[in-house]
Design a protein around this motif. Structure first.
Motif, PDB file in Angstrom:
ATOM      1  N   LEU A 193      60.777 -70.742  68.182  1.00  0.00           N
ATOM      2  CA  LEU A 193      61.573 -69.514  68.173  1.00  0.00           C
ATOM      3  C   LEU A 193      62.421 -69.420  66.912  1.00  0.00           C
ATOM      4  CD1 LEU A 193      62.766 -69.430  71.894  1.00  0.00           C
ATOM      5  CD2 LEU A 193      60.965 -68.056  70.829  1.00  0.00           C
ATOM      6  N   ASN A 194      62.451 -68.194  66.382  1.00  0.00           N
ATOM      7  CA  ASN A 194      63.308 -67.906  65.232  1.00  0.00           C
ATOM      8  C   ASN A 194      62.899 -68.683  63.987  1.00  0.00           C
ATOM      9  OD1 ASN A 194      65.266 -66.223  64.312  1.00  0.00           O
ATOM     10  ND2 ASN A 194      66.995 -67.542  64.893  1.00  0.00           N
ATOM     11  N   ALA A 224      63.130 -72.384  59.435  1.00  0.00           N
ATOM     12  CA  ALA A 224      63.779 -72.383  60.745  1.00  0.00           C
ATOM     13  C   ALA A 224      65.203 -71.892  60.528  1.00  0.00           C
ATOM     14  CB  ALA A 224      63.761 -73.795  61.330  1.00  0.00           C
ATOM     15  N   LEU A 225      65.490 -70.704  60.994  1.00  0.00           N
ATOM     16  CA  LEU A 225      66.803 -70.093  60.748  1.00  0.00           C
ATOM     17  C   LEU A 225      67.856 -70.689  61.694  1.00  0.00           C
ATOM     18  CD1 LEU A 225      65.538 -66.425  60.380  1.00  0.00           C
ATOM     19  CD2 LEU A 225      66.344 -67.939  58.542  1.00  0.00           C
ATOM     20  N   HIS A 226      69.094 -70.258  61.476  1.00  0.00           N
ATOM     21  CA  HIS A 226      70.179 -70.703  62.353  1.00  0.00           C
ATOM     22  C   HIS A 226      69.814 -70.396  63.813  1.00  0.00           C
ATOM     23  CE1 HIS A 226      74.010 -71.304  64.212  1.00  0.00           C
ATOM     24  NE2 HIS A 226      74.121 -70.024  64.552  1.00  0.00           N
ATOM     25  N   ASP A 250      56.951 -63.699  61.645  1.00  0.00           N
ATOM     26  CA  ASP A 250      57.225 -64.735  62.656  1.00  0.00           C
ATOM     27  C   ASP A 250      56.140 -65.810  62.538  1.00  0.00           C
ATOM     28  OD1 ASP A 250      57.300 -66.252  65.104  1.00  0.00           O
ATOM     29  OD2 ASP A 250      58.469 -64.602  65.987  1.00  0.00           O
ATOM     30  N   ILE A 251      56.577 -67.067  62.537  1.00  0.00           N
ATOM     31  CA  ILE A 251      55.617 -68.161  62.321  1.00  0.00           C
ATOM     32  C   ILE A 251      54.536 -68.180  63.397  1.00  0.00           C
ATOM     33  CG2 ILE A 251      56.748 -70.028  63.626  1.00  0.00           C
ATOM     34  CD1 ILE A 251      55.471 -70.353  60.023  1.00  0.00           C
ATOM     35  N   ARG A 252      54.859 -67.643  64.595  1.00  0.00           N
ATOM     36  CA  ARG A 252      53.869 -67.644  65.685  1.00  0.00           C
ATOM     37  C   ARG A 252      52.691 -66.732  65.349  1.00  0.00           C
ATOM     38  NH1 ARG A 252      57.491 -66.405  70.803  1.00  0.00           N
ATOM     39  NH2 ARG A 252      58.248 -64.850  69.322  1.00  0.00           N
ATOM     40  N   GLU A 253      52.995 -65.686  64.549  1.00  0.00           N
ATOM     41  CA  GLU A 253      51.898 -64.801  64.136  1.00  0.00           C
ATOM     42  C   GLU A 253      51.019 -65.495  63.109  1.00  0.00           C
ATOM     43  OE1 GLU A 253      52.920 -60.743  62.871  1.00  0.00           O
ATOM     44  OE2 GLU A 253      54.496 -60.888  64.393  1.00  0.00           O
ATOM     45  N   VAL A 254      51.667 -66.243  62.204  1.00  0.00           N
ATOM     46  CA  VAL A 254      50.910 -66.908  61.151  1.00  0.00           C
ATOM     47  C   VAL A 254      49.858 -67.823  61.752  1.00  0.00           C
ATOM     48  CG1 VAL A 254      51.065 -68.488  59.191  1.00  0.00           C
ATOM     49  CG2 VAL A 254      52.895 -66.803  59.602  1.00  0.00           C
ATOM     50  N   PHE A 255      50.239 -68.555  62.775  1.00  0.00           N
ATOM     51  CA  PHE A 255      49.299 -69.522  63.363  1.00  0.00           C
ATOM     52  C   PHE A 255      48.655 -69.006  64.642  1.00  0.00           C
ATOM     53  CE2 PHE A 255      52.263 -72.131  60.847  1.00  0.00           C
ATOM     54  CZ  PHE A 255      51.344 -72.607  59.923  1.00  0.00           C
ATOM     55  N   MET A 256      48.803 -67.721  64.910  1.00  0.00           N
ATOM     56  CA  MET A 256      48.236 -67.059  66.081  1.00  0.00           C
ATOM     57  C   MET A 256      48.722 -67.726  67.371  1.00  0.00           C
ATOM     58  SD  MET A 256      44.408 -65.638  66.436  1.00  0.00           S
ATOM     59  CE  MET A 256      44.026 -64.273  67.497  1.00  0.00           C
ATOM     60  N   TRP A 257      49.996 -68.153  67.321  1.00  0.00           N
ATOM     61  CA  TRP A 257      50.589 -68.716  68.526  1.00  0.00           C
ATOM     62  C   TRP A 257      51.108 -67.616  69.436  1.00  0.00           C
ATOM     63  CZ3 TRP A 257      54.130 -72.772  65.688  1.00  0.00           C
ATOM     64  CH2 TRP A 257      53.323 -73.816  65.207  1.00  0.00           C
ATOM     65  N   ASP A 258      50.998 -66.391  68.973  1.00  0.00           N
ATOM     66  CA  ASP A 258      51.595 -65.286  69.725  1.00  0.00           C
ATOM     67  C   ASP A 258      50.570 -64.600  70.616  1.00  0.00           C
ATOM     68  OD1 ASP A 258      50.172 -64.382  67.578  1.00  0.00           O
ATOM     69  OD2 ASP A 258      51.394 -62.575  67.341  1.00  0.00           O
ATOM     70  N   ASP A 259      49.340 -65.092  70.605  1.00  0.00           N
ATOM     71  CA  ASP A 259      48.325 -64.434  71.437  1.00  0.00           C
ATOM     72  C   ASP A 259      48.024 -65.282  72.672  1.00  0.00           C
ATOM     73  OD1 ASP A 259      46.512 -62.586  72.284  1.00  0.00           O
ATOM     74  OD2 ASP A 259      44.919 -63.199  70.912  1.00  0.00           O
ATOM     75  N   THR A 260      47.669 -64.570  73.722  1.00  0.00           N
ATOM     76  CA  THR A 260      47.207 -65.234  74.935  1.00  0.00           C
ATOM     77  C   THR A 260      45.726 -65.565  74.752  1.00  0.00           C
ATOM     78  OG1 THR A 260      48.723 -63.919  76.218  1.00  0.00           O
ATOM     79  CG2 THR A 260      46.891 -64.902  77.416  1.00  0.00           C
ATOM     80  N   VAL A 261      45.320 -66.730  75.245  1.00  0.00           N
ATOM     81  CA  VAL A 261      43.903 -67.074  75.200  1.00  0.00           C
ATOM     82  C   VAL A 261      43.425 -67.304  76.625  1.00  0.00           C
ATOM     83  CG1 VAL A 261      42.190 -68.725  74.359  1.00  0.00           C
ATOM     84  CG2 VAL A 261      44.097 -68.070  72.885  1.00  0.00           C
ATOM     85  N   LEU A 262      42.339 -66.638  76.982  1.00  0.00           N
ATOM     86  CA  LEU A 262      41.752 -66.846  78.303  1.00  0.00           C
ATOM     87  C   LEU A 262      40.603 -67.826  78.172  1.00  0.00           C
ATOM     88  CD1 LEU A 262      41.444 -63.218  79.746  1.00  0.00           C
ATOM     89  CD2 LEU A 262      43.370 -64.805  79.881  1.00  0.00           C
ATOM     90  N   GLU A 263      40.575 -68.814  79.054  1.00  0.00           N
ATOM     91  CA  GLU A 263      39.430 -69.721  79.058  1.00  0.00           C
ATOM     92  C   GLU A 263      38.591 -69.452  80.293  1.00  0.00           C
ATOM     93  OE1 GLU A 263      38.257 -74.312  78.084  1.00  0.00           O
ATOM     94  OE2 GLU A 263      40.237 -73.924  78.917  1.00  0.00           O
ATOM     95  N   PHE A 264      37.317 -69.076  80.052  1.00  0.00           N
ATOM     96  CA  PHE A 264      36.404 -68.752  81.148  1.00  0.00           C
ATOM     97  C   PHE A 264      35.511 -69.942  81.453  1.00  0.00           C
ATOM     98  CE2 PHE A 264      37.468 -64.594  79.499  1.00  0.00           C
ATOM     99  CZ  PHE A 264      37.516 -63.786  80.627  1.00  0.00           C
TER     100      PHE A 264
END
Lengths: 799, 340
Positions: free
Chosen positions: A43-44, A93-95, A153-167
């Protein structure tokens, strides 16, 4: 199959919450095994650009950086890393931020200089080199320009912001090993629209046929082979969006051309391959079975010996890939590759499955091919690959397609009736309702009277008959909407024997008498037979061998229950469980001949009993054996000394029922016990249950004797080797019809009897059903008994 | 004369009073009631008695004898009573002591649950049928619509004995054997050991147990399957059990379903055992694939049916809260004793 949620959203309109989507998918048979939510543990943290670096006034090893994080004015951060430079893109990593490794960052002062956060290393973001190049470098993670922008946001850079479904995809649904397949199922589950990706692209006027030639020699293993050519290729990293999707789906990005083939495989489920066009000798691709002794070095640098079971992609100099499994190292895409040949083919699933097993190579590609793919997908996939080449600017598509096709691609139709489907499901749906269910899974359905004529999409290779149509109707209509009935239950008319009857009687008796039932594996190893002292050529060594066992010690199906029981006894004694009364009912497997080819072995049901010395001795186990055998056969067994070499030579017996040996019991030979590190006396019994007639309790009342019994005791002196059983047999055999019972009540040895002698005392009861017996009659019988004992056994009467 | 009689009886009573054993009593009896005893002696005096008083004398002596006899009886009864009392007192035992033998044993938990499951299906008219554990590949796979090289074979890691023989991976071949041998209606369960080439760990065992069921008859529907399995699950787990039928895949059924039931551990609230879902997968089932029916020599246009299967080890572990399947095959007596 991991499907990034955003990718899915590209092709299906999703207008509901995630958990509703997952539920809807599950209820149409698309098992969502896992949902990986966006990461909440980073976060942040933002992407920042280092504007200026100055030395820390009071510390040689610290640097003071001014960083643009997209906010008003630069942020000042002090760092100790020396790989930073002005203009670098770095994770900041900000304050008040949280790192994936659990650390909480706040602003503070470092040696008197204010620091409003922290620059992050790859390690602090829990990244590995395979996740992002430079992640394991000592120092701050430097981001590439094309991967990130300031303020992101760093989560976008590493695609940590997406949900992944495992079938968890069923073995029959190879079409769902793809983003498009799951998107189609999602659309069907949610009743929303589905769209296909674009396959429009520009190509030149040239023709691949002017440059390359393809021959498929074994069309049985390769019903379709398509190739297209790309020229002026520029090998680069793929764009961020593509790399992110591949990463989220679990595939490591390599370069634009390889990434395109993997991307298309994930999207369409059709594995593809890209050959370096310069490395195809003779510009000629030949698809053929391998020759005996041929070898290939695959992309992973490993050498594989091949056989004619394996299908190869070759050029004029030899193999350049194992069809459907992995490409060869010799035709791999390199940094300077300028011409690429794309392959999209259909290979026989059985062959790929076999090759993949034989060579121990399970790849994303072989996994898909071995589940079976439809030949029409090749075309869609290769076109999508060309479209992506254009989109990415990775090269120029040369006109013309090589397409060697030996399969009939005409549409597949199945006819059924509404009555059939309703009869199978127990529903009352109209043909129209059924058709609308089927349309949702892209089965075009025409209704003619009561008949449904269904055109099956070719990618649905699982659909073969009417029953499959009923399943599609059922799952779209909803299993939960099908009523619950008990129907007209009819019982079987044939008499079925109860396989549990005898076992239940055994379990009843033994568990009421303190025994615990064990269940052990049915395997054994030859070393188990060594341990219980079985000779080299003993019939027990003739055992069913498993071709692919879990190990040496489990390579055979057991021919005796003894080793597993001894293992159980040893385990318990080892754990200080000293008082053991155990039994197991299991099977042994006796082949007629070894090795087994086509005749099934005979399977015996066997009962094994065991008692440790603390729980009882030979006689107490014998008592239980007698009672169990009586309970199941209605007959008391006879015991005669003798039996296998694994027993104590003086404490073993063969057990007979109706004159037929049914098993053995004995105290375990101390040597065998030693092999199991057992120090205590263990008594065991092995009884074969097959062939024993189940005791049918057809009781008939007999009048209780009214006349008194005459009782006589008799004590005889016999040699030590004479068994009480034979004395008893002799008495019973010669006591006449009035002898009602004969019970041993004393065994006595003394010096006065003499060395090697013993006295056995029996209590005899005579009774007539019709009169009171006179002394004379009884005495006559007694005299007869005494005479016979003396004649047959040399027994003398003890006065 | 009566005074002397009174004196005798008083004497006897006094003597009895101080007698504390059967032996003393016998001596006294001899002294007074014996042939040469005091009372018999009195009869000798009869001849000195005037004739007219003889009857009276006689009856008085008899009376005396009777009184003496009564006194002895009474005393004897007292002594017996006292002796019994003493014996009973002496024989008091410590009832908290044990002999430590003849304890109850127990059936293996797997078989306890098997019997429970079996009995429910028996009540619903299913017969129990047995079959070989080493089986023809034809029965284990081919006739169940799993031909060679079929991807469904990847679902089951098989122990092979030869080209044509396997160690069975499921008890379904018993269904094939039954269909080949018997005419419908067929209504069976087939329990037994099955084998998969899996390394042993907390949730995998190369040997485990299945119970499969089959009903083949005219006009059997998916709705019937739902009915019978819901009834079974409510009987096994309680009337409040909620079930969910989800589409699934098995080569020998079409349509196929996987069945979830309310988690018995948390009652549906969600717990680690059900991974928070409140439901736990308990069964696989479906309508028998017409191809399987046809291959077994029956006309799929006439007959239909359902089949179901459950993993006994799994059901047992869920029921008893066992978290490691290895415990079932280790046979540590301390484990087995928990199921008496």
């Amino acid at each position: 199959m991991k499907v990034p949620y955003r990718w899915l959203n590209d092709y299906v309109k999703i207008d509901r919450e995630l958990d509703e989507v997952v539920d809807a998918l599950i209820m149409t048979g698309n098992a969502v095994e896992n949902v990986f939510p966006p990461r909440e543990d980073a976060l942040n943290i933002r992407v920042g650009r280092i504007l200026k670096i100055e030395k820390h006034p009071d510390a040689d090893k610290l640097l003071v950086c001014q960083i643009d994080t997209g906010e008003d004015g630069p942020v000042q951060i002090v760092t100790g890393a020396d790989n930073v430079f002005e203009g670098a893109l770095v994770p900041v990593a900000l304050h008040n931020s949280h790192l994936p490794n659990g650390v909480h960052i706040k602003k503070g002062k470092l040696r008197g200089v204010e620091s409003n956060g922290m620059l992050c290393s790859g390690e602090e973001l829990c990244l590995k080199e395979s996740d992002y190049p430079g992640a394991e470098v000592y120092g701050i993670l430097i981001l590439k320009e094309e991967d990130a922008y300031v303020g992101e946001d760093i989560r976008e850079v590493f695609m940590w912001d997406d949900t992944v479904l495992e079938f968890e995809v069923g073995a029959n649904r190879s079409d769902c090993l793809s983003v498009l397949g799951t998107a189609r199922e999602t659309a069907a589950s949610l009743k929303t629209a589905f769209t296909l990706p674009s396959t429009e692209y520009l190509h030149d006027d040239d023709d691949i046929c002017n440059h390359y030639r393809v021959d498929v020699l074994d069309t049985d293993l390769c019903p379709r082979y398509m190739a297209r050519m790309i020229k002026n290729v520029k090998i680069e990293r793929s764009p961020k969006w593509m790399r992110q999707r591949l990463t989220a789906a679990g595939i490591r990005p390599i370069n634009n051309i390889v990434d395109i083939t993997n991307f298309v495989m994930l999207e369409y489920g059709q594995p593809m391959h890209a050959f370096d066009g310069r490395r195809i000798a003779g510009d000629h691709i030949i698809v053929r079975r391998a020759e005996e002794g041929e070898t290939i070095r695959t992309l992973d640098g490993k050498d594989h010996p091949l056989s004619s079971n394996n299908l190869l992609i070759c050029d004029e100099s030899g193999p350049i890939g194992i069809a459907g499994v992995m490409g060869g190292e010799n035709s791999e895409i390199e940094e300077d590759t300028d011409t690429v040949v794309f392959e999209a083919a259909k290979f026989s699933y059985g062959n790929i499955r076999k090759t993949s097993r034989e060579l121990g190579m399970a790849t994303e590609s072989s996994m898909r091919f071995s589940k079976g793919l439809d030949a029409t997908i090749c075309e869609q996939a290769i076109n999508r690959a060309c479209e992506l080449v254009c989109e990415l600017g990775a090269g120029e598509v040369v006109g013309g397609t090589i397409d060697i096709l030996s399969e009939d691609l005409s549409p597949k139709k199945i006819e059924t009736t509404a009555a059939y489907i309703n009869g199978r499901l127990g529903t009352e749906l109209s043909a129209e309702e059924m058709a609308s269910c089927l349309e949702r899974v892209f089965i075009r359905t025409e209704i003619r009277d009561d008949t449904l004529v269904c055109e099956i999409p070719r990618y649905r290779i699982d659909m073969e008959g009417k029953a499959d149509i009923s399943e599609e109707v059922a799952r779209i209509y909803g299993y939960n909407n099908i009523p619950e009935t008990l129907g007209n239950v009819h019982f079987m008319t044939d008499e079925m024997p109860d396989p549990d009857k005898m076992k239940s009687q055994i379990r009843d008796y033994l568990t009421l008498h303190g025994y615990f039932e064990c269940v052990t594996y049915s395997f054994m190893g030859m070393q188990d037979l060594d341990r219980i002292g079985i000779d080299e050529d003993h019939p027990l060594r003739k055992a069913v061998r498993i071709i692919n066992p879990l190990g040496d010690d489990r390579a055979f199906m057991r021919t005796t229950m003894l080793p597993s029981m001894l293992d159980t006894v040893a385990l318990n004694l080892n754990r200080k469980n000293d008082e053991l009364s155990l039994f197991e009912i299991g099977r042994t497997f006796m082949p007629e001949t070894v090795p087994v080819t086509d005749t099934l072995p005979v399977e015996h049901n066997v009962l094994i009993l065991a008692k440790s010395e603390k729980a009882g001795d030979f006689y107490s186990l014998k008592n239980d054996v007698e009672n169990v055998l009586f309970a199941i056969s209605g007959e008391f067994p006879r015991f005669a000394s003798g039996g296998a070499a694994c027993w104590h030579p003086g404490r073993k017996a063969v057990i007979y029922i109706g004159g037929r040996p049914v098993g053995e019991m004995g105290e375990l030979h101390p040597k065998i016990a030693g092999n199991y590190d057992i120090q205590k006396r263990i008594t065991l019994a092995l009884i074969e249950l097959d062939g024993m007639e189940v005791y049918e309790r057809n009781f008939k009342y007999a009048p209780i004797a009214r006349f008194p019994a005459v009782e006589r005791d008799i004590a005889v002196i016999v040699g030590e080797d004479t068994e009480a059983g034979s004395v008893k047999d002799c008495i019973e055999g010669n006591g006449g019809k009035y002898l009602e019972s004969c019970e041993l009540f004393d065994v006595f040895r003394s010096e006065s009897l003499g060395e090697g002698k013993k006295s056995l005392a029996f209590s005899l009861k005579f009774r007539s059903p019709s009169e009171t017996l006179t002394d004379a009659i009884v005495q006559e019988r007694m005299d007869n008994i005494i005479r016979k004992l003396s004649e047959d056994l040399g027994a003398e009467l003890r006065s | 004369m009566t005074e002397s009689f009174d004196k005798i009886i008083a004497e006897i009573r006094e003597a009895l009073n101080i007698s504390e054993s059967e032996e003393a009593l016998r001596e006294l009896r001899a002294r007074y009631l014996g042939k040469k005893g005091t009372i018999s002696g009195l009869m000798k005096n009869m001849r000195d008695i005037p004739n007219e008083e003889k009857p009276k004398f006689g009856s008085l002596v008899n009376q005396l004898r009777q009184d003496a006899e009564d006194a002895f009886q009474k005393k004897s009864a007292e002594l017996r009573e006292k002796a019994l009392e003493q014996r009973l007192k002496r024989e008091k035992i410590d009832v908290t002591l044990d002999r430590n033998s003849d304890r109850l044993g127990a059936m293996h938990p797997l078989n306890q649950v098997y019997y429970e499951v079996r009995d429910i299906f028996r009540k619903m008219g299913f017969e129990v049928v047995d079959g070989p554990e080493i089986e023809l590949e034809k029965y284990n796979f081919e006739m169940l619509n799993i031909p060679k090289d079929h991807p469904a074979r990847d679902m089951q890691d098989t122990f092979y004995v030869s080209d044509q023989i396997v160690v069975r991976t499921q008890t379904s071949p018993v269904q094939v054997r039954t269909m080949l041998k018997h005419k419908p209606p067929i209504r069976i369960i087939s329990p037994g050991r099955v084998y998969r080439n899996d390394d042993v760990d907390a949730t995998h065992s190369p040997v485990f147990n299945q119970i499969e069921g089959l009903y083949i008859d005219k006009g059997v529907t998916f709705a019937d399957l739902k009915g019978v399995l819901n009834e079974f699950l409510r009987k096994l787990y309680g009337q409040a059990t909620v079930t969910k039928f989800r589409p699934g895949f098995f080569p020998f059924t079409e349509p196929s379903a996987e069945v979830d039931a309310t988690c018995t551990i948390c009652g549906g609230k969600g717990c680690p055992a059900c991974k928070g879902a409140g439901m736990i997968e308990v069964l696989g089932c479906g309508m028998v694939n017409p191809k399987v029916i046809e291959d077994c020599g029956l006309d799929p246009e006439v007959y239909s049916g359902y089949a179901f299967g459950l993993g006994l080890d799994r059901i047992t572990n869920i029921k008893y809260g066992i978290t490691d399947i290895r415990l079932l095959y280790e046979n540590d007596v301390r484990f087995l004793k928990q199921f008496i």
